[in-house]
Design a protein around this motif. Sequence first.
Motif, PDB file in Angstrom:
ATOM      1  N   VAL A  66       0.848  -1.205   0.000  1.00 40.53           N
ATOM      2  CA  VAL A  66       0.000   0.000   0.000  1.00 40.53           C
ATOM      3  C   VAL A  66       0.882   1.253   0.000  1.00 40.53           C
ATOM      4  N   GLU A  67       1.898   1.241   0.842  1.00 39.68           N
ATOM      5  CA  GLU A  67       2.799   2.392   0.937  1.00 39.68           C
ATOM      6  C   GLU A  67       3.542   2.620  -0.380  1.00 39.68           C
ATOM      7  N   MET A  68       3.998   1.533  -0.962  1.00 37.34           N
ATOM      8  CA  MET A  68       4.736   1.593  -2.226  1.00 37.34           C
ATOM      9  C   MET A  68       3.873   2.201  -3.351  1.00 37.34           C
ATOM     10  N   ILE A  69       2.629   1.748  -3.420  1.00 36.09           N
ATOM     11  CA  ILE A  69       1.726   2.251  -4.469  1.00 36.09           C
ATOM     12  C   ILE A  69       1.401   3.732  -4.216  1.00 36.09           C
ATOM     13  N   ALA A  70       1.184   4.083  -2.932  1.00 35.33           N
ATOM     14  CA  ALA A  70       0.913   5.491  -2.593  1.00 35.33           C
ATOM     15  C   ALA A  70       2.121   6.363  -2.946  1.00 35.33           C
ATOM     16  N   ASP A  71       3.317   5.879  -2.626  1.00 36.69           N
ATOM     17  CA  ASP A  71       4.539   6.624  -2.950  1.00 36.69           C
ATOM     18  C   ASP A  71       4.692   6.801  -4.456  1.00 36.69           C
TER      19      ASP A  71
END
Lengths: 142, 142, 142
Positions: C90-95
Motif C-alpha cells: 500500500v505504501e509503495m503504491i501510494a509513494d
Amino acid sequence: MDDKIRKVSIIISKGGLEGVYPGLIMANGARMEGIEANLFFTFFGVATVGNPGMHMPSLLGILPGFSAMATSMMKKTMDKIDIPPVPEFVEMIADAGGKFYACKATVDMFKLKKEDFCAQVDSIINVGKFYEIAAGGEIIFT
Amino acid sequence: MDDKIRKVSIIISKGGLEGVYPGLIMANGARMEGIEANLFFTFFGVATVGNPGMHMPSLLGILPGFSAMATSMMKKTMDKIDIPPVPEFVEMIADAGGKFYACKATVDMFKLKKEDFCAQVDSIINVGKFYEIAAGGEIIFT
Amino acid sequence: MDDKIRKVSIIISKGGLEGVYPGLIMANGARMEGIEANLFFTFFGVATVGNPGMHMPSLLGILPGFSAMATSMMKKTMDKIDIPPVPEFVEMIADAGGKFYACKATVDMFKLKKEDFCAQVDSIINVGKFYEIAAGGEIIFT
C-alpha cells in the motif's frame, strides 16, 4: 449514439467452475458478435489453462476453488446442459479467435513454466502489457 | 478533461448479501447521479431477482453463497443500518430508472422461466445483447 | 489505432490475501506504466487499508476472507517470493502516486472512522464521487 464495443479483455482470477465459466461465457459471447476477446489468467484462474498432459504444481490443487463441493455439483449440472467442459471451451474460444495470456506475477509466484500451460496460451505477460492489449476496450475482472 | 461516465452495466454473478449488495449499491449510486444503470444477473446472482411469490429451484438454494453464515451475519448488520433488504432495494433502483436483465445461459442452465423472476426483470438476454446494451459505458463485473 | 489506457479505478471489495493482492498488483502495474491508479476500498476490502495502530472493529475480523486457511497458505508463499506484505505494498503504491479512497456506505455500515484507516487513505467518498473520479478510465471491480 453509442459506439459498439470492439474489444473485451477478461481477467479470470478465480478457480472452480463457478470462477471460470462466467469469463469463458463472456469471451465466447464476444467472439460470436465479432468482438475481439482477450483472456488473462491470474491467481487461481491459471489452472483453467493448465496443460492437460501435466499437472499444475500441487499447490494450486489444494488452494480454494479447486475441490469445492460447488464445483462437483456444477459439474453434474454442466453434464446435463449445453456448456462444454473447460478444455473444450478453451479450444472453442481459441479457434474462434480469442487470445489467451497467463499472468507473469502468478507464474513467478507458483513457479510455473510455459510448458505447464495448454497450447492455446499465447504468452506469459505482465500487468503493463495487459493494459496495452486491453487499450481501447472494456476490462472485465472475474 | 475527462468525459463524465454516462452509463454503467453491472453484472451480478455471485449470491449471498456480500455478493449482491456491492452491485446494487453501485447501480443505486449511478442513478442518484443521473447515470444510466443496467443490471445483468447471471450464475448465482440470479436469485437476487427471484420472484418472491415462487421459490427458485432448490438447486440454487443449496449452492454457495446462499446460506453462508456471512449472509446471516451481514443481515443482522443490515438491520441496524440504512440499507434496505434486497427486494426493496431492487424496487427502489427500478423505480429510479435502473434496468434489470437475467442471463439466458444461466436461465437455461438452471431451467428457469420468466415467471421465476420478479416483476422488475425486463427480459432474459444473451451475452451478445448485453454487450450491445453496455456499449458506450463501463462494464462492472461483481 | 487504440488509445492508450490513461486511468484505472480499482475497487477492492473482498478480504483475504487472494481478495486483496490482485487489485494491488493491477494498481502497481498501472503506476509502473505511468497510468493513473485509484483504489476504492469497499465491504471486506476496507481492512486492506486499516490503521495498523488500531484494530478494525472485530466484526470485520470474523467475517469471511479474514482468517481463511487460504490466507495463511498464501502468506507462506508470499514469504518466498517477491511480493511485499500488504501494508508495505500500500505504501509503495501510494509513494508511486496511487490514490486510496474508502467507501462511505461501508464506513457507515461497519461504523468506522477516518482514524481507523492508514495514512495513505485520502478520503472517504460515496459511489457518486467514485464515478466522478473514475470518469475517462477503466473501472475494475475485484
